[in-house]
Design a protein around this motif. Structure first.
Motif, mmCIF file in Angstrom:
data_model
loop_
_atom_site.group_PDB
_atom_site.id
_atom_site.type_symbol
_atom_site.label_atom_id
_atom_site.label_comp_id
_atom_site.label_asym_id
_atom_site.label_seq_id
_atom_site.Cartn_x
_atom_site.Cartn_y
_atom_site.Cartn_z
ATOM 1 N N ALA A 1 23.517 23.165 -12.693
ATOM 2 C CA ALA A 1 24.740 23.024 -13.501
ATOM 3 C C ALA A 1 24.554 21.889 -14.510
ATOM 4 N N PRO A 2 25.363 21.905 -15.603
ATOM 5 C CA PRO A 2 25.231 20.827 -16.587
ATOM 6 C C PRO A 2 25.572 19.459 -15.989
ATOM 7 N N ARG A 3 25.054 18.397 -16.597
ATOM 8 C CA ARG A 3 25.347 17.034 -16.135
ATOM 9 C C ARG A 3 26.533 16.481 -16.933
ATOM 10 N N PRO A 4 27.298 15.556 -16.350
ATOM 11 C CA PRO A 4 28.389 14.956 -17.128
ATOM 12 C C PRO A 4 27.837 14.059 -18.238
ATOM 13 N N ALA A 5 28.595 13.923 -19.319
ATOM 14 C CA ALA A 5 28.153 13.093 -20.437
ATOM 15 C C ALA A 5 27.919 11.663 -19.951
ATOM 16 N N GLY A 6 26.829 11.067 -20.353
ATOM 17 C CA GLY A 6 26.545 9.679 -20.001
ATOM 18 C C GLY A 6 25.776 9.524 -18.707
ATOM 19 N N VAL A 7 25.487 10.618 -18.018
ATOM 20 C CA VAL A 7 24.711 10.524 -16.776
ATOM 21 C C VAL A 7 23.410 11.298 -16.964
ATOM 22 N N SER A 8 22.333 10.555 -17.044
ATOM 23 C CA SER A 8 21.055 11.258 -17.186
ATOM 24 C C SER A 8 20.243 10.982 -15.930
ATOM 25 N N GLY A 9 19.663 11.991 -15.400
ATOM 26 C CA GLY A 9 18.818 11.838 -14.221
ATOM 27 C C GLY A 9 19.628 11.543 -12.974
ATOM 28 N N GLU A 10 18.911 11.165 -11.934
ATOM 29 C CA GLU A 10 19.542 10.901 -10.640
ATOM 30 C C GLU A 10 20.293 9.564 -10.682
ATOM 31 N N VAL A 11 21.404 9.513 -9.979
ATOM 32 C CA VAL A 11 22.117 8.236 -9.845
ATOM 33 C C VAL A 11 21.532 7.522 -8.632
ATOM 34 N N LEU A 12 21.120 6.269 -8.839
ATOM 35 C CA LEU A 12 20.566 5.499 -7.724
ATOM 36 C C LEU A 12 21.711 5.191 -6.749
ATOM 37 N N SER A 13 21.645 5.761 -5.549
ATOM 38 C CA SER A 13 22.808 5.609 -4.662
ATOM 39 C C SER A 13 22.413 5.423 -3.206
ATOM 40 N N VAL A 14 23.375 4.925 -2.435
ATOM 41 C CA VAL A 14 23.224 4.849 -0.976
ATOM 42 C C VAL A 14 24.331 5.704 -0.376
ATOM 43 N N PRO A 15 24.075 6.300 0.800
ATOM 44 C CA PRO A 15 25.153 7.107 1.385
ATOM 45 C C PRO A 15 26.277 6.231 1.931
ATOM 46 N N SER A 16 27.457 6.801 1.954
ATOM 47 C CA SER A 16 28.601 6.094 2.541
ATOM 48 C C SER A 16 28.365 5.947 4.051
ATOM 49 N N ALA A 17 28.828 4.824 4.621
ATOM 50 C CA ALA A 17 28.562 4.548 6.043
ATOM 51 C C ALA A 17 29.563 5.295 6.932
ATOM 52 N N ALA A 18 29.478 6.619 6.923
ATOM 53 C CA ALA A 18 30.491 7.424 7.618
ATOM 54 C C ALA A 18 30.558 7.127 9.118
ATOM 55 N N ASP A 19 29.365 7.016 9.763
ATOM 56 C CA ASP A 19 29.371 6.749 11.215
ATOM 57 C C ASP A 19 30.062 5.421 11.516
ATOM 58 N N TYR A 20 29.709 4.433 10.712
ATOM 59 C CA TYR A 20 30.274 3.088 10.914
ATOM 60 C C TYR A 20 31.794 3.109 10.699
ATOM 61 N N ILE A 21 32.213 3.835 9.661
ATOM 62 C CA ILE A 21 33.654 3.915 9.373
ATOM 63 C C ILE A 21 34.371 4.630 10.512
ATOM 64 N N GLN A 22 33.761 5.710 10.997
ATOM 65 C CA GLN A 22 34.389 6.464 12.083
ATOM 66 C C GLN A 22 34.582 5.583 13.316
ATOM 67 N N ALA A 23 33.580 4.760 13.598
ATOM 68 C CA ALA A 23 33.654 3.925 14.801
ATOM 69 C C ALA A 23 34.587 2.728 14.625
ATOM 70 N N ASN A 24 34.759 2.263 13.383
ATOM 71 C CA ASN A 24 35.473 0.986 13.188
ATOM 72 C C ASN A 24 36.681 1.083 12.257
ATOM 73 N N ARG A 25 37.164 2.274 11.995
ATOM 74 C CA ARG A 25 38.206 2.459 10.981
ATOM 75 C C ARG A 25 39.402 1.501 11.160
ATOM 76 N N GLN A 26 40.001 1.521 12.365
ATOM 77 C CA GLN A 26 41.209 0.714 12.584
ATOM 78 C C GLN A 26 40.938 -0.771 12.376
ATOM 79 N N THR A 27 39.810 -1.237 12.966
ATOM 80 C CA THR A 27 39.483 -2.664 12.861
ATOM 81 C C THR A 27 39.274 -3.044 11.398
ATOM 82 N N LEU A 28 38.538 -2.194 10.682
ATOM 83 C CA LEU A 28 38.253 -2.500 9.279
ATOM 84 C C LEU A 28 39.538 -2.591 8.462
ATOM 85 N N LEU A 29 40.417 -1.596 8.647
ATOM 86 C CA LEU A 29 41.656 -1.585 7.867
ATOM 87 C C LEU A 29 42.542 -2.768 8.240
#
Lengths: 493, 320
Positions: free
Chosen positions: B282-310
């Protein structure tokens, strides 16, 4: 006949119980979550203080205007300068002040902004409540003190005490309204983390950090109800008659300037703020009206349709109820007394109660739950208006008609109802704008498909669509001001 | 005239009777979800899509309450909190859908197709270039702690925004919760949602925001003096899946909507709206060329600690 009495009593008891059910369910659920209360007591203090200071400000401004109008013997036509501020929904006014003050590089978020928006909206209410009392209580005393040459501090001491009952009653009514107000603190408080109990109940109801959102909201509702109770014990609205012509007009110019100034600050200023946002691109300053973009949002079209339908339907049903009960004044009064709880207590309580009561039923998440909430919330207001009409002696004239051979129903049709018309119009004038711009109940009870205009504004704001929110706000303002065209005599304005 | 009126009424009645409705609960911004629905409706005449739109936190709390009352209204759920989808899947409340779209990365059909990623969004840094003036642009997350950015930075409320919950969880796992305490000492302020924060950033009430990327690109198109910066230590890839509730009254229509979101026209619209499409062709959005350097969201950590974090976050920023 005697045997019917217990049945009638039972009927009223059951009806009262049914009407009170949302509050009873709320109390039951809230009592189970009282553990949250120590953590929110500071906010109860903020709510209390804000409502108290807000009521005093409204009394000061509205009372001041009433005094000036009274002294200057201003014609009722001048009231037209104050009414628009009241007709513009409070949260739209708040939005207007937000944008207008930002034009002069001020951020009105927080306590100051809330008090400003409240005073602009509710000072006309204080005016309407106090002006009749000034006419009936103060005019004779003022004439007497002028005749006897009582001046200065002595005159103040003679004039103020007779006004106390009216002041206390007006203060109580304003306090209850401000304590339960949701829209203004939602627009001007929440973004600055300034909570009042209604906005806190809303925040808890939708908070993922809450282990029991409904229970906590119910407990906060209970606290809100507790803060409202003392004001319920204050007197009823004062009434009055026009003062004698002997009173000489004074302070005419000051009164006129004050009225114009109020209209400029309370209506024109927020209007400019809304218009600036709605018509011009915020970043480039180019003329680029946002009405098209706002209209493109299905939420807005649906909100407009739902708000209009709900407001018209609720008002029509309440009118019908009033008309059906008018010939039975005792029953009308008793029903009004039963329904007063939902009119006087903050709407937040009713909304949470209805969620608790109706969430498992098919009524939940439909426009019908909103209609039910509007009916419960505003019924007492319409019935009060009818009561005021009946107190003016209409029944005696109907009785005369019956003496001349008219049947009961026909006598009401030909004599009673036509005489009640100004009071019906006054009821419509009070209920219709409140339904049209309702937010407290809708924000908690709406579902996909049953959004209202108030919800559309709030959603647009929460969604960062500031210009679209301004456009909808302007639309709501125009719609509300159309109500100035509703013919009304006697009770309001 | 009367006949015409009656005929109109009958036609309207028939049209309403024929129209089938599905209900979507989502945190997707209205200005993006509405055109997507319009596109869907053009391809599927007679199907109406009702939307309940709010922040992820509010949408989830509402659905949770409805599930508790055994009266859920949503056919589809599309929010930025993968942990809630895990919870629903574990309770067997999501309907599996088989992935058949060519070019769709299977890793984005979570839990055997119980919920899907349909486009990608990232939490990055956005700056108001005018407000920032001569200050250098931040390049990494830790740059935000520099004293020169004092009182300039804002982030959305993680109670309301799922993306902000991702920020909270991912940073807490990576840098420790102390990172937020340092940010708070440097004057970090919390706004309710990403859209509100991006507006205020564009108006110059903030100079820097920890924020989702797509909306900023939209404001840049409108003339706002903004810029998206993907930090060199990695933007956060925020999961924003969509799934069909097993209680759906119209599962077939709901599935059609889900599959439509993976179609070429929907993916192209996502790109236009500033999102990175999930399908590589699919086409890329304007201003985004190539891969975005990213890290995954810490889903496991959030699941385990949601209440405490909030709770920790709410206490730190005095949120209720």
């Amino acid at each position: 006949m005697l045997r019917r009495q217990p049945l009638i009593t039972l009927f009223w008891l059951l009806l009262s119980l049914g009407v009170a059910m949302p509050l009873l369910v709320l109390a039951w659920r809230g009592l189970g979550d009282l553990a949250i209360l120590p953590r929110v007591l500071d906010l109860a203090g903020v709510s209390l203080l804000l409502a108290l200071v807000g009521s005093l400000l409204c009394l000061g401004v509205g009372g001041g205007l009433a005094w000036l109008a009274f002294r200057a013997r201003l014609q009722p036509g001048w009231d037209a300068l104050l009414l628009p501020a009241y007709l513009v929904p409070p949260f739209v006014g708040a939005l207007g002040f937000l944008y207008a003050l930002q034009l002069v590089n001020l951020q009105p978020y927080g306590v100051g902004g809330i008090l400003l928006a409240w005073t602009a909206h509710y000072a006309p209410v204080a005016y309407l409540l106090l002006r009749p009392a000034l006419e009936s209580r103060l005019a004779p005393l003022l004439i007497a003190s002028e005749v006897h040459g009582v001046t200065g501090w002595k005159r103040v001491r003679a004039l103020v005490p007779p006004l106390f009952p009216a002041l206390v009653a007006a203060f109580g009514a304003l306090y209850l309204t401000l304590l339960g107000n949701f829209g203004v603190p939602a627009v001007l408080g929440l973004p600055a983390q300034v909570y009042t109990l209604p906005t806190l109940a809303y925040a808890r109801l939708f908070s993922p950090a809450s282990p029991d959102p409904l229970g906590e909201a119910a407990a906060i509702g209970l606290l809100l109800g507790l803060l409202a109770v003392p004001a319920l014990l204050l007197g009823s609205q004062p009434t009055g008659e026009p003062s004698p012509r002997l009173l000489q007009p004074r302070l005419g110019l000051a009164a006129r300037i004050a009225f114009v100034l109020f209209a400029l600050i309370a209506v024109v200023f927020p209007l400019v703020g809304l218009a600036r946002r709605a018509f011009f691109n915020t970043f480039t300053g180019a003329f680029q009206p946002a009405f098209g973009a706002a209209w493109e949002l299905p939420l807005v079209r649906l909100g407009l349709l739902n708000s209009l339908l709900l407001a018209l339907l609720a008002t029509a049903l309440l009118l019908l109820l009033g008309l059906l009960l008018a010939p039975q004044r005792g029953a009308l009064k008793r029903l009004r007394q039963v329904l007063d709880m939902h009119y006087l207590l903050p709407g937040t309580l009713l909304a949470i109660g209805l969620i608790l009561l109706l969430a498992p039923t098919p009524v939940y998440a439909t426009p019908w739950i909103l209609l039910l909430a509007y009916l419960l919330n505003f019924a007492a207001l319409m019935l009060r208006s009818m009561e005021a009409g009946l107190e003016s002696g209409i029944e005696r004239l109907v009785a005369v008609g019956k003496l001349f051979g008219l049947r009961h129903g026909w006598a009401w049709w030909k004599i009673g109802f036509p005489l009640l018309r100004p009071y019906l119009a006054a009821g419509v004038f009070l209920v219709l704008p409140l339904c049209l711009a309702e937010l407290t109940l809708s924000a908690m009870l709406y579902a996909p498909g049953s959004e209202t205009l108030g919800v559309a504004v709030l959603s647009a704001l929460n969604g960062g669509l500031f210009r679209e929110a301004a456009a909808i706000g302007l639309m709501l303002m125009a719609l509300s001001l159309l109500l100035l065209l509703v013919p009304r005599r006697g009770v309001v304005g | 005239m009367r006949r015409f009126f009656l005929a109109s009424l009958v036609t309207l009645g028939l049209a309403l009777a024929q129209q089938q409705t599905i209900t979507l609960y989502t945190s997707e911004v209205l200005t993006n979800v509405n055109p997507m629905i319009e596109l869907f409706k053009r391809a599927n005449p007679g199907i109406n899509v009702q939307v309940f739109r709010s922040g992820t936190g509010e949408v989830i709390t509402r659905l949770r309450a409805e599930l508790e009352a055994n009266n859920p209204q949503a056919d589809l759920l599309w929010v930025a909190d993968e942990t809630f989808f895990r919870e629903l899947a574990a309770a067997n409340r999501l309907r599996p859908v088989r992935a058949t779209t060519t070019g769709f990365p299977v890793k984005f059909a979570y839990q055997g197709g119980r919920y899907y990623e349909v486009r990608l969004l990232y939490n990055g840094i956005a700056v108001n270039t005018r407000k920032l003036g001569n200050l250098p642009e931040p390049r990494s997350w830790r740059d935000l702690l520099k004293p020169e950015y004092r009182d300039l930075v804002g982030m959305p409320n993680p109670n309301f925004s799922g993306a902000a919950l991702s920020t909270l969880g991912t940073f807490s796992q990576r840098f420790g919760f102390g990172f937020f305490e340092q940010l708070q000492r440097n004057g970090l302020k919390v706004e309710q949602s990403n859209p509100i924060l991006q507006q205020k950033l564009a108006e110059g009430q903030y100079g820097i925001a920890i924020i989702t990327d797509f909306g900023i690109r939209d404001l840049i198109r409108q003339g706002a003096p903004l810029k998206v910066i993907y930090p060199r230590d990695g933007a956060i890839l925020v999961p924003t899946p969509i799934g069909i509730l097993s209680s759906s009254r119209n599962p077939a229509l709901a599935e059609r909507f889900l599959r439509f979101l993976l179609s070429p026209e929907a993916q192209a619209l996502f790109a236009q709206q500033g999102y990175v499409p999930v399908i590589a062709s699919a086409p890329r959005p304007a201003g985004v060329s190539g891969e975005v350097l990213s890290v995954p969201s810490a889903a496991d950590y959030i699941q385990a600690n949601r209440q405490t974090l909030l709770t920790q976050f709410n206490t730190l920023f005095n949120l209720r």
